[in-house]
Write an enzyme that holds these catalytic residues in place. Structure first.
Site, short mmCIF file in Angstrom:
data_model
loop_
_atom_site.label_atom_id
_atom_site.label_comp_id
_atom_site.label_asym_id
_atom_site.label_seq_id
_atom_site.Cartn_x
_atom_site.Cartn_y
_atom_site.Cartn_z
N SER A 65 0.85 -1.18 0.00
CA SER A 65 0.00 0.00 0.00
C SER A 65 0.88 1.23 0.00
O SER A 65 2.01 1.18 0.51
CB SER A 65 -0.90 0.02 1.25
OG SER A 65 -1.56 1.26 1.38
N TYR A 114 -1.43 -0.32 10.75
CA TYR A 114 -1.55 -0.77 9.35
C TYR A 114 -0.41 -0.20 8.52
O TYR A 114 0.22 -0.91 7.73
CB TYR A 114 -2.90 -0.33 8.80
CG TYR A 114 -3.12 -0.68 7.34
CD1 TYR A 114 -3.50 -1.95 6.96
CD2 TYR A 114 -2.97 0.30 6.35
CE1 TYR A 114 -3.73 -2.27 5.62
CE2 TYR A 114 -3.18 -0.01 5.02
CZ TYR A 114 -3.57 -1.29 4.66
OH TYR A 114 -3.78 -1.59 3.33
N ASN A 115 -0.12 1.10 8.69
CA ASN A 115 0.97 1.73 7.95
C ASN A 115 2.30 1.04 8.25
O ASN A 115 3.11 0.80 7.35
CB ASN A 115 1.08 3.22 8.33
CG ASN A 115 -0.16 4.01 7.98
OD1 ASN A 115 -1.02 3.54 7.25
ND2 ASN A 115 -0.27 5.20 8.52
N ALA A 116 2.52 0.75 9.53
CA ALA A 116 3.76 0.09 9.93
C ALA A 116 3.86 -1.30 9.31
O ALA A 116 4.93 -1.72 8.85
CB ALA A 116 3.84 -0.01 11.46
#
Length: 339
Positions: free
Chosen positions: A184, A197-199
């Site tokens: 993503s 989620y970003n991590a």
């Protein structure tokens, strides 16, 4: 040691830049020839075996249909077996030579070993492994009521790609196969309310960039970095602060806001095309790429804009949702199939 580091601080940057200036022109030329070759001679997937995790909906489902149109043999993996059966039926009607449905939880390494082993038992080979499974959340980190549920987000989104890769690599090496990863742009674009989620996605990107060096030319790797794509996430399906999966359009409107959403079908087509052409990366939609320069050159500006739109409350709701409600842009920006 201090003198050595001082020497490197003074000499290494100009030497590295000089080397880059010399190497960049021939490298660019090689990449152009490589792109042209793969564009003209895309990989023929007819009769080849493709495993797709998270294929019960969204991008994973649409990638199953793209591979089916190319005559591939499919293995569809997700936790919802009944939904997988419906996807399998559609895939067969689109041209898939054979479809195997396997209910499995990618966060469990034994399940991952099982569906890779079942693939080899059933088909005798594995050509593409598509790691697509993942779950997102939409809450500020400090709002989490119980941090014990946070590892599950990482287990599905990161380890859910690593485990199948571990068991698949020996089989992929035998056929010079390919790993296709749905990461993503959240892996490099810091979005509030999605810190775990970003991590996880950043870990996915860095893991496969490292693995690409380790496996060399024996296994190709394509890392896709989609933006907001038509999926259950853009329906508003997120893990909430209690660790429960919920569907809430208000949460979707606040998290996605006025950003347009790309159709999952178009995203899947771009990823599969990129994989069959041997691309290292696939970015969908491409306009997100300009934000990478913000991340590198003006991170403070990017952080301020993100805070303004998605964190700072206006009338007790984020500015992103306020703009969406005020303009009535939802019907234009969000595909009708996810209304």
């Amino acid at each position: 040691m201090g003198l050595i580091q001082m020497f490197l601080n003074l000499t290494f940057p100009p030497m590295a830049l000089a080397f880059l200036a010399v190497a960049l022109p021939p490298l660019t030329l090689m990449k152009m020839f490589g792109w042209l070759f793969h564009f003209l001679f895309s990989e023929n997937m007819r009769g080849k075996v493709v495993v797709i995790t998270g294929s019960s909906s969204g991008i994973g489902e649409q990638m199953a249909y793209e591979y089916a149109k190319r005559g591939a043999k499919l293995v569809l993996v997700a936790t919802r077996e009944e939904r997988l059966k419906a996807v399998a039926h559609n895939a067969r009607s689109l041209g898939a030579q054979n479809v195997l449905v396997i209910a499995a939880d990618v966060s469990k390494h034994r399940d991952c070993k099982r569906f890779i082993d079942d693939t080899i038992t059933h088909y005798g080979r594995l050509d593409h492994l598509v790691n697509n499974a993942g779950i997102a959340h939409s809450f500020l980190f400090e709002e989490a009521t119980d941090p014990s549920h946070l590892p599950h987000l990482m287990d599905v989104t990161f380890w859910g790609a690593v485990y199948p890769t571990y068991y698949a690599i020996p089989h992929l090496k035998r056929v010079c196969g390919r790993i296709v990863v749905t990461a993503s742009n959240a892996g490099w674009l810091p979005l509030p309310r999605m810190s775990i989620y970003n991590a996880a996605k950043a870990a996915v990107i860095n893991f496969y960039d490292s693995l690409r060096i380790e496996v060399g030319p024996a296994v190709g790797i394509t890392v896709a970095t989609p933006g907001w794509i038509e999926s259950e996430m853009t329906l508003g399906k997120f893990v909430d602060k209690q660790g429960e999966m919920q569907i809430d359009e208000d949460v979707r409107d606040a998290q996605v806001g006025p950003l347009p959403i790309e159709y999952a079908e178009e995203c899947a087509k771009a990823i599969v095309n990129g994989a069959c052409r041997g691309q290292r990366t696939a970015s969908i939609p491409k306009w997100y790429n300009v934000l990478f320069f913000y991340r590198v050159l003006a991170p403070e500006l990017l952080e301020w804009l993100s805070y303004l739109f998605y964190v700072r409350p206006v009338q007790q709701q984020p500015l992103s949702k306020t703009i969406l409600d005020a303009t009535g842009a939802k019907n234009i920006l969000y595909p009708s199939s996810i209304q």
